[in-house]
Design an enzyme around this catalytic site. Structure first.
Site, PDB file in Angstrom:
ATOM      1  N   ASN A  83      36.998  37.206  24.513  1.00 51.59           N
ATOM      2  CA  ASN A  83      38.213  37.629  24.994  1.00 51.59           C
ATOM      3  C   ASN A  83      38.251  39.092  24.925  1.00 51.59           C
ATOM      4  OD1 ASN A  83      41.119  37.750  26.221  1.00 51.59           O
ATOM      5  ND2 ASN A  83      41.307  38.350  24.169  1.00 51.59           N
ATOM      6  N   TYR A 147      33.888  49.218  33.818  1.00 51.19           N
ATOM      7  CA  TYR A 147      34.414  47.902  33.417  1.00 51.19           C
ATOM      8  C   TYR A 147      34.074  46.764  34.314  1.00 51.19           C
ATOM      9  CZ  TYR A 147      38.485  44.887  32.638  1.00 51.19           C
ATOM     10  OH  TYR A 147      39.305  43.721  32.294  1.00 51.19           O
ATOM     11  N   ALA A 148      33.871  47.025  35.764  1.00 47.30           N
ATOM     12  CA  ALA A 148      33.331  46.301  36.693  1.00 47.30           C
ATOM     13  C   ALA A 148      32.005  45.846  36.387  1.00 47.30           C
ATOM     14  CB  ALA A 148      33.417  46.792  38.046  1.00 47.30           C
ATOM     15  N   ALA A 149      31.242  46.879  35.946  1.00 51.05           N
ATOM     16  CA  ALA A 149      29.768  46.597  35.704  1.00 51.05           C
ATOM     17  C   ALA A 149      29.593  45.432  34.426  1.00 51.05           C
ATOM     18  CB  ALA A 149      28.906  47.966  35.369  1.00 51.05           C
ATOM     19  N   ILE A 180      47.351  40.476  34.604  1.00 51.00           N
ATOM     20  CA  ILE A 180      48.131  39.604  33.804  1.00 51.00           C
ATOM     21  C   ILE A 180      48.879  40.754  32.842  1.00 51.00           C
ATOM     22  CG2 ILE A 180      47.979  38.084  31.535  1.00 51.00           C
ATOM     23  CD1 ILE A 180      46.714  37.313  34.381  1.00 51.00           C
TER      24      ILE A 180
HETATM   25  P1  NAP Z   1      44.637  43.657  25.391  1.00 50.27           P
HETATM   26  O1  NAP Z   1      46.030  43.341  25.255  1.00 50.27           O
HETATM   27  O2  NAP Z   1      44.029  45.235  25.168  1.00 50.27           O
HETATM   28  O3  NAP Z   1      43.930  42.889  23.947  1.00 50.27           O
HETATM   29  C1  NAP Z   1      42.723  43.118  23.773  1.00 50.27           C
HETATM   30  C2  NAP Z   1      42.441  42.961  22.429  1.00 50.27           C
HETATM   31  O4  NAP Z   1      41.023  43.199  22.102  1.00 50.27           O
HETATM   32  C3  NAP Z   1      43.132  43.932  21.663  1.00 50.27           C
HETATM   33  O5  NAP Z   1      43.801  43.482  20.615  1.00 50.27           O
HETATM   34  C4  NAP Z   1      42.289  45.065  21.250  1.00 50.27           C
HETATM   35  O6  NAP Z   1      42.318  45.771  20.141  1.00 50.27           O
HETATM   36  C5  NAP Z   1      41.006  44.038  21.073  1.00 50.27           C
HETATM   37  N1  NAP Z   1      39.693  44.660  20.955  1.00 50.27           N
HETATM   38  C6  NAP Z   1      39.279  45.772  21.858  1.00 50.27           C
HETATM   39  N2  NAP Z   1      38.311  46.252  21.173  1.00 50.27           N
HETATM   40  C7  NAP Z   1      37.633  45.312  20.425  1.00 50.27           C
HETATM   41  C8  NAP Z   1      36.468  45.319  19.616  1.00 50.27           C
HETATM   42  N3  NAP Z   1      35.548  46.154  19.679  1.00 50.27           N
HETATM   43  N4  NAP Z   1      36.315  44.317  18.703  1.00 50.27           N
HETATM   44  C9  NAP Z   1      37.192  43.485  18.548  1.00 50.27           C
HETATM   45  N5  NAP Z   1      38.400  43.264  18.922  1.00 50.27           N
HETATM   46  C10 NAP Z   1      38.675  44.183  20.048  1.00 50.27           C
HETATM   47  O7  NAP Z   1      43.820  43.187  26.473  1.00 50.27           O
HETATM   48  P2  NAP Z   1      44.317  41.889  27.343  1.00 50.27           P
HETATM   49  O8  NAP Z   1      44.980  42.099  28.739  1.00 50.27           O
HETATM   50  O9  NAP Z   1      44.777  40.651  26.601  1.00 50.27           O
HETATM   51  O10 NAP Z   1      42.607  41.509  27.773  1.00 50.27           O
HETATM   52  C11 NAP Z   1      42.078  40.353  27.041  1.00 50.27           C
HETATM   53  C12 NAP Z   1      40.776  40.135  28.123  1.00 50.27           C
HETATM   54  O11 NAP Z   1      41.011  39.907  29.371  1.00 50.27           O
HETATM   55  C13 NAP Z   1      39.998  41.479  27.988  1.00 50.27           C
HETATM   56  O12 NAP Z   1      38.480  41.078  28.205  1.00 50.27           O
HETATM   57  C14 NAP Z   1      40.111  41.923  29.457  1.00 50.27           C
HETATM   58  O13 NAP Z   1      39.028  42.876  29.789  1.00 50.27           O
HETATM   59  C15 NAP Z   1      40.432  40.775  30.202  1.00 50.27           C
HETATM   60  N6  NAP Z   1      41.470  40.871  31.454  1.00 50.27           N
HETATM   61  C16 NAP Z   1      42.622  41.386  31.376  1.00 50.27           C
HETATM   62  C17 NAP Z   1      43.168  41.466  32.527  1.00 50.27           C
HETATM   63  C18 NAP Z   1      44.665  41.840  32.488  1.00 50.27           C
HETATM   64  O14 NAP Z   1      45.246  41.832  33.489  1.00 50.27           O
HETATM   65  N7  NAP Z   1      45.343  42.008  31.240  1.00 50.27           N
HETATM   66  C19 NAP Z   1      42.691  41.242  33.697  1.00 50.27           C
HETATM   67  C20 NAP Z   1      41.319  40.880  33.917  1.00 50.27           C
HETATM   68  C21 NAP Z   1      40.708  40.349  32.516  1.00 50.27           C
HETATM   69  P3  NAP Z   1      43.039  47.228  20.424  1.00 50.27           P
HETATM   70  O15 NAP Z   1      44.432  47.024  21.037  1.00 50.27           O
HETATM   71  O16 NAP Z   1      42.983  47.765  18.846  1.00 50.27           O
HETATM   72  O17 NAP Z   1      42.077  47.691  21.369  1.00 50.27           O
END
Ligand code: NAP
Length: 239
Positions: A83, A147-149, A180
């Protein structure tokens, strides 16, 4: 460990935390991996029956160490949820090499690293569930070439692994969240945030639990015949 073990990356907040919470209520011992030791221990304590591992998913050797440590000290990893993700949005003509590299390293190489180190043991056991969090953006979104790639790459990785691992009773699926409510989206400018919410046909922003419940389904016995699929969790949103 009597309970099956689920590893969730990026689990100290947002969608990953909700995934860990829901999997915990469904009977899993959860292993939370993320960057901030303090936030991880708060999250693990709140969930209960859970441990936190500070880890950068883009670090191949560190992932190898943590995967081995979990298996050796806690027990077999039954479920892996990739995730952890970041975005560094910018128009392509202004995107730096570093912005490209970092997003690919975390969002695409991160899931590869974990799968690479967990899959051999799952193959030996002939059991396992892998759930990769991609994004609706995989189909292309202005300002998100990196990000998309990376997220499109996650789908290729998922579908390939599903084919390789089906004979070993390991399922591999991807989820594409739409928009989200999480720390990631709350970092956006308020006007851009509202404009995205306005695009969602069901009329509300998604919650981390909306995504987590689909992860729990894919991790459950009910999904044992589902593999290589990409499930949109976006309230009908099309970017
Ligand atoms: P978030 O709130 O930023 O949470 C992501 C978590 O991953 C954060 O705690 C972050 O830590 C951690 N992280 C970042 N880089 C990392 C690394 N190198 N190693 C370990 N952990 C790391 O994001 P979210 O919205 O919950 O997103 C979770 C997933 O869903 C992601 O893959 C995101 O791309 C995907 N997603 C989200 C949405 C949306 O609308 N929110 C939509 C589509 C897909 P830091 O905060 O310290 O960076």
């Amino acid at each position: 460990m009597e309970k099956p073990i689920a590893v969730v990356t990026g689990a100290q907040q947002g969608i990953g935390l909700a995934i860990a919470q829901v999997l915990s209520t469904r009977g899993f011992y959860t292993v939370l991996c993320d960057l901030d030791e303090r936030a991880l221990s708060v999250a693990a304590e709140a969930i209960g029956d859970s441990s936190g591992y500070t880890l950068d998913v883009s670090d191949f050797a560190a992932v190898e160490r943590v995967a081995a440590q979990v298996e050796d000290t806690l027990g077999p990893i039954a479920v892996l949820v990739n995730n952890a993700g970041i975005n560094r949005d910018r128009m392509l003509h202004r995107m730096s090499r570093e912005e490209w590299d970092r997003v690919v390293a975390v969002d695409l190489t991160g899931p590869f690293n974990f799968m690479r180190h967990v899959v051999p043991r799952m193959r030996e056991r002939r059991a396992g569930r892998i759930i990769n969090i991609s994004s609706a953006s995989w189909q292309g979104n202005v300002g998100q070439a990196n990000y998309a790639a990376a997220k499109a790459g996650v789908i290729g990785l998922t579908k390939t692994a599903a084919k390789e691992l089906a004979p070993f009773h390991i399922t591999v699926n991807a989820i594409c969240p739409g928009f989200i409510d999480s720390p990631m989206t709350r970092r956006m400018a308020p006007e851009a945030f509202s404009a995205m919410v306005a695009k969602i046909p069901v009329g509300r922003i998604g919650t981390p639990h909306d995504v987590a419940k689909v992860v729990a389904f894919l991790a459950s016995d009910d999904a044992s015949y589902v593999t290589g699929e990409v499930i949109n969790v976006g309230g009908g949103m099309v970017l």
